[in-house]
Every structure is written in C-alpha cells, then in structure tokens.
Design a protein around this motif. Structure first.
Motif, PDB file in Angstrom:
ATOM      1  N   PHE A  53     -21.825   9.262  22.077  1.00 21.20           N
ATOM      2  CA  PHE A  53     -21.337  10.012  20.942  1.00 21.20           C
ATOM      3  C   PHE A  53     -22.338   9.537  19.532  1.00 21.20           C
ATOM      4  N   TRP A  54     -22.109   8.121  19.219  1.00 24.31           N
ATOM      5  CA  TRP A  54     -22.682   7.368  18.353  1.00 24.31           C
ATOM      6  C   TRP A  54     -24.483   7.368  18.514  1.00 24.31           C
TER       7      TRP A  54
ATOM      8  N   VAL B  99     -10.017   8.028  23.325  1.00 24.46           N
ATOM      9  CA  VAL B  99      -9.940   6.406  23.095  1.00 24.46           C
ATOM     10  C   VAL B  99      -8.553   6.108  22.830  1.00 24.46           C
TER      11      VAL B  99
ATOM     12  N   LEU C  23     -18.165   6.450  23.782  1.00 29.72           N
ATOM     13  CA  LEU C  23     -18.479   6.174  22.488  1.00 29.72           C
ATOM     14  C   LEU C  23     -20.057   5.852  22.043  1.00 29.72           C
TER      15      LEU C  23
ATOM     16  N   VAL D 147     -13.402  12.785  21.209  1.00 31.63           N
ATOM     17  CA  VAL D 147     -13.551  11.242  21.350  1.00 31.63           C
ATOM     18  C   VAL D 147     -12.366  10.318  21.076  1.00 31.63           C
ATOM     19  N   LEU D 148     -11.770  10.513  19.678  1.00 34.10           N
ATOM     20  CA  LEU D 148     -10.698   9.973  19.183  1.00 34.10           C
ATOM     21  C   LEU D 148      -9.612   9.919  20.145  1.00 34.10           C
TER      22      LEU D 148
ATOM     23  N   ARG E   6     -25.318  10.765  17.343  1.00 30.00           N
ATOM     24  CA  ARG E   6     -25.094  10.980  15.820  1.00 30.00           C
ATOM     25  C   ARG E   6     -26.242  10.354  15.238  1.00 30.00           C
TER      26      ARG E   6
ATOM     27  N   TYR F 128     -16.204  17.590  18.574  1.00 30.95           N
ATOM     28  CA  TYR F 128     -16.480  16.482  19.399  1.00 30.95           C
ATOM     29  C   TYR F 128     -15.944  15.203  19.114  1.00 30.95           C
ATOM     30  N   GLY F 129     -15.926  15.026  17.595  1.00 28.04           N
ATOM     31  CA  GLY F 129     -15.360  13.675  17.045  1.00 28.04           C
ATOM     32  C   GLY F 129     -13.882  13.337  17.387  1.00 28.04           C
ATOM     33  N   VAL F 130     -13.272  14.553  17.271  1.00 24.80           N
ATOM     34  CA  VAL F 130     -11.828  14.736  17.590  1.00 24.80           C
ATOM     35  C   VAL F 130     -11.443  14.309  18.995  1.00 24.80           C
TER      36      VAL F 130
END
Lengths: 221, 217
Positions: B69-70, B175, B66, B171-172, B73, B167-169
């Motif tokens: 990624f953030w 998690v 996280l 990450v989800l 971003r 990428y975001g998917v």
C-alpha cells in the motif's frame, strides 16, 4: 533480559503497524494510474510529428520481420476479432486497459475498424506510461486496402517501386496484389495508366471492410 | 525506476530467476529460523497449543499489505502491474479443504515441507514427494478437471472491491483484525502454558544447517 526486550520489539512493531494502518485511510488511493497525468503538450508534439501512428505497410514489415517486443492489439469487438484479425494480433478489450500485462519496452500497435478507437486507446496507453505505442491510422480498412489488395497507382517509377515492395509484402500475408484491376495479367511492367477506379474514392469503411474481409476469407486466409 | 521490476521489463528471465533464488533461500532460512520446518510446531496450530503459524502468517500478510500500500502510494510500486490471482469460488473451496486436511495430517504446508525436506526431515521429504506427485497428476489429468477448474469465476477479487470500501480503509481493517488476533492468540497460548504442566517435550531437533533450496511457499 531477552524476554523483556523481545516484548518491547513486538510492541514497537505492533505500534508501527497500527500507525501505518491508521494513516492508510487518509492517504488516498495507492494506484499509480490514478496519479498519472497526460502531458498534453508532449502528446501533441508527437501527433504533430506524425510519430503516433504507423502505416499498414510499415506494420506489415514489422510483423514479417518479427520485430522483438511487437504486440499487435485489436480493439474491436470479440465477434469482429473472431471473424478476421491481423496476423499475430491479440484482442484488447478497451475497458481492461488499466490492468494490462505489457512490458514497458514492448512496441504496442493498436488498430480498429477505421482508426478512431485505436487512436483513443493510444491516448490511454500513453497516459498509462507506455512509450512505444502506435496505431494503424487507417485501421483495418487500410490493411485490407494496402497490404491484402495493393494496387498500382500509376506508372511512374516511384509508384512502381512502391507497388513492387507492397506486392512482395502482400504475397507474404496471402494477399492479392494487382497492377490493374480490369484486364491485364499481373505484370507490373506493362501496366496501363491507372484509370480512376470505383474503389479509389473513399467508400464507407464499414461496408467495404466487411466485403473485403469476406473476399479475404474466401481465399482461405 | 518503478517496481515490479520484472513485470516492467527492467530485468529479463535470467535476472528474475537469480532474484527468485535469493529470495527463496532467504524465505526458507527465515521459515526454518522461526521453527516452521517442524511438523509438531505446525500441527500445534490445529490443537490450539501453538499459534506460531497464525502469528507468522498474519505478520507476513500485514507487512506485505502495508508495504504494498505505502510503496504504491509513494509511487515506488505500480500496483496495477501486480498480479492478483483470480477467484474461482467452488474449486478453491474444495482445494482449500484438501489442502487443510493435508496440512493437519502431515503437519506441513508446501513451503514448510520444502524447508523440512531441505533440513533432512523424512516427513518433509515424503510430503514434497507427495506434493510433486499431486502436481504431476493434476497436470496429466487437467483436461478432465478443466471444467471444474473454471466453475464459479469471480474475477480478480480484492478486499476493497468486495467490501466496497476504499483501499486504505481495508488496510486499516486488516491491521486491526491482525492485532486483535495476536492478542487472542497470546491469551490462548498463555492459558495452555499454565494448564499443561510440565511443558510439552521439546521437539526432537534434527536440524542440520539449513541447506535450503529456493522453493517458494
């Protein structure tokens, strides 16, 4: 009760992770390269001021001086690189440009056969945020012509000075400087007026470069 | 100023070594504080009596993921400059198997063995000695191993590439997997706690103040 508080902290952390995870798919790509924009005006000014490229002789001087952070990058094919490349040059595949391990302060000098590919790679590297990027304007052809086989243009004093500087660099790299290609021994002071030579017109680079590489390779460089 | 600082040349080799030392000491301290210097606690993982290792690992993965990624971003971290180790399928499967056998036998992994050794546990010292002998032997015999090392290369693979999702998917999904894993782990631990009575004897704590060296995992 510490157990209750611990549980509360664990729940809060889990909820935070879940929230950040749920927002992630909506956030778009985290790669910086995707947000990078080209400042066209700034790049155009750099090009107009002729600060985008180096000459072969400048590059030769940099290599000889072991300029700190200098990285000479060959953007031609692996076969061409194996056949001949500039001293200290590393091969750089154009398709791997986005993930390069260069430092921000490195001086990157690109070259290709003629110069077009290197100039394109120059734009890409500037877009990726590197500032000290240059390309060899005349490409490998210019290197072979100016550094490996420098010739005296005419007998004026500036030309002779330039030739003697180029000649000393040339010898450092194992080149063969010639004050006249036809008859005279290599003595700069008695060189004849430079007669128009067959090679002084710009020939097809690919063919000539190939021939010149062969000549340099035969000399065991 | 964008991270990664060393990669982008903001500080040199000396600065990087100082940063590594500080981070390493903090890392070792945290491992010891979490009880990860104890072989008994770690071995509990393999008998499903103590899933601390699983929870610590997944917490670290989720936190780092996280964060990466953030921060990427928000433009603080340049992810293209973060080194992604390359995948060599067969050699890494074999290596993972050897690693796992060693982990189950010794009860410690490389990072935790350093922590255990630093706090004076003899098993930790033995494991560190074994680890360095292995490193040395691999280095000495590398020419013979090289061909095996380079088998089945897959390049620098990442989950988003492998699963063909943004990428975001990815990450989800990680998690959700972690949170699900934590729930299952808590269930298993609760079951073990009620069925095994009295509670397993407290491990003998020979912990001195953690004189931790800056050694990574």
């Amino acid at each position: 009760m510490s157990g209750g508080r611990e549980r509360w902290v664990t729940r809060a952390l889990a909820a935070t992770a879940l929230a950040l995870g749920l927002l992630a798919p909506l956030a778009g790509s985290p790669y910086k390269a995707n947000h990078s924009t080209i400042d066209v005006a700034a790049l155009a000014r750099t090009v107009a001021r002729e600060e985008d490229h180096v000459t072969a002789l400048e590059l030769a001087q940099w290599i000889k001086d072991r300029r700190p952070g200098l990285r000479v990058l060959d953007v031609r094919s692996p076969e061409e690189y194996d056949r001949y490349h500039l001293p200290t040059a590393e091969r750089l595949a154009l398709d791997s440009l986005a993930t390069l391990p260069f430092h921000a302060d490195d001086t990157l000098v690109l070259y290709s056969e003629g110069g077009a590919h290197a100039a394109q790679a120059w734009v890409f590297l500037r877009a990726l945020g590197y500032h000290n990027v240059y390309f060899l304007r005349g490409g490998l052809y210019e290197w072979l012509e100016q550094v490996m086989n420098p010739t005296l243009a005419d007998t004026t004093a500036p030309a002779r000075d330039a030739f003697s500087r180029a000649a000393s660099l040339s010898r450092y790299f194992g080149g063969v400087p010639r004050s006249d290609i036809r008859t005279l021994p290599a003595d700069e002071s008695i060189a004849l007026p430079g007669a128009p030579r067959a090679t002084s017109t710009v020939p097809l680079p690919a063919r000539t470069t190939s021939a010149r590489i062969d000549a340099v390779r035969r000399r065991g460089c | 100023m964008t991270a990664p600082y060393f990669e982008l040349g903001y500080f040199g080799a000396r600065g990087a070594l100082v940063a590594a030392l500080v981070i390493g000491i903090a890392f070792g301290w945290c491992l010891e504080s979490a009880g990860m210097g104890s072989a008994r606690k770690l071995a509990g993982q393999f008998y499903l009596t103590d899933l601390t290792v699983f929870k610590v690992m997944f917490t670290a993965i989720v936190t780092a993921m996280l964060g990466a990624f953030w921060l990427g971003r928000l433009g603080v971290l340049d992810l293209t400059r973060v080194y992604v180790p390359e995948t060599y399928l067969v050699p890494q499967l074999v290596g993972g198997l050897i690693f796992g056998v060693g982990f189950a036998l010794g009860g410690l992994c490389p990072g935790t063995s350093c922590v255990a050794a630093a706090t004076g546990r003899l098993d930790g010292v033995a494991l560190v000695a074994g680890m360095w002998s292995g490193v040395l032997a691999t280095g000495l015999f590398f020419p013979a191993l090289e061909r095996f090392y380079e088998r089945t290369p897959r390049g620098a693979l990442t989950l988003p590439q492998l699963a063909h999702v943004p990428y975001g998917v990815a990450v989800l999904l990680v998690v959700l997997a972690a949170l699900g894993g934590f729930l299952v782990a808590e269930r298993i631990e609760a079951k073990v706690r009620t069925s095994v009575t009295p509670a397993a004897p407290d491990e003998m704590r020979r912990t001195v103040a953690p004189v931790v060296e800056g050694v990574g995992a």
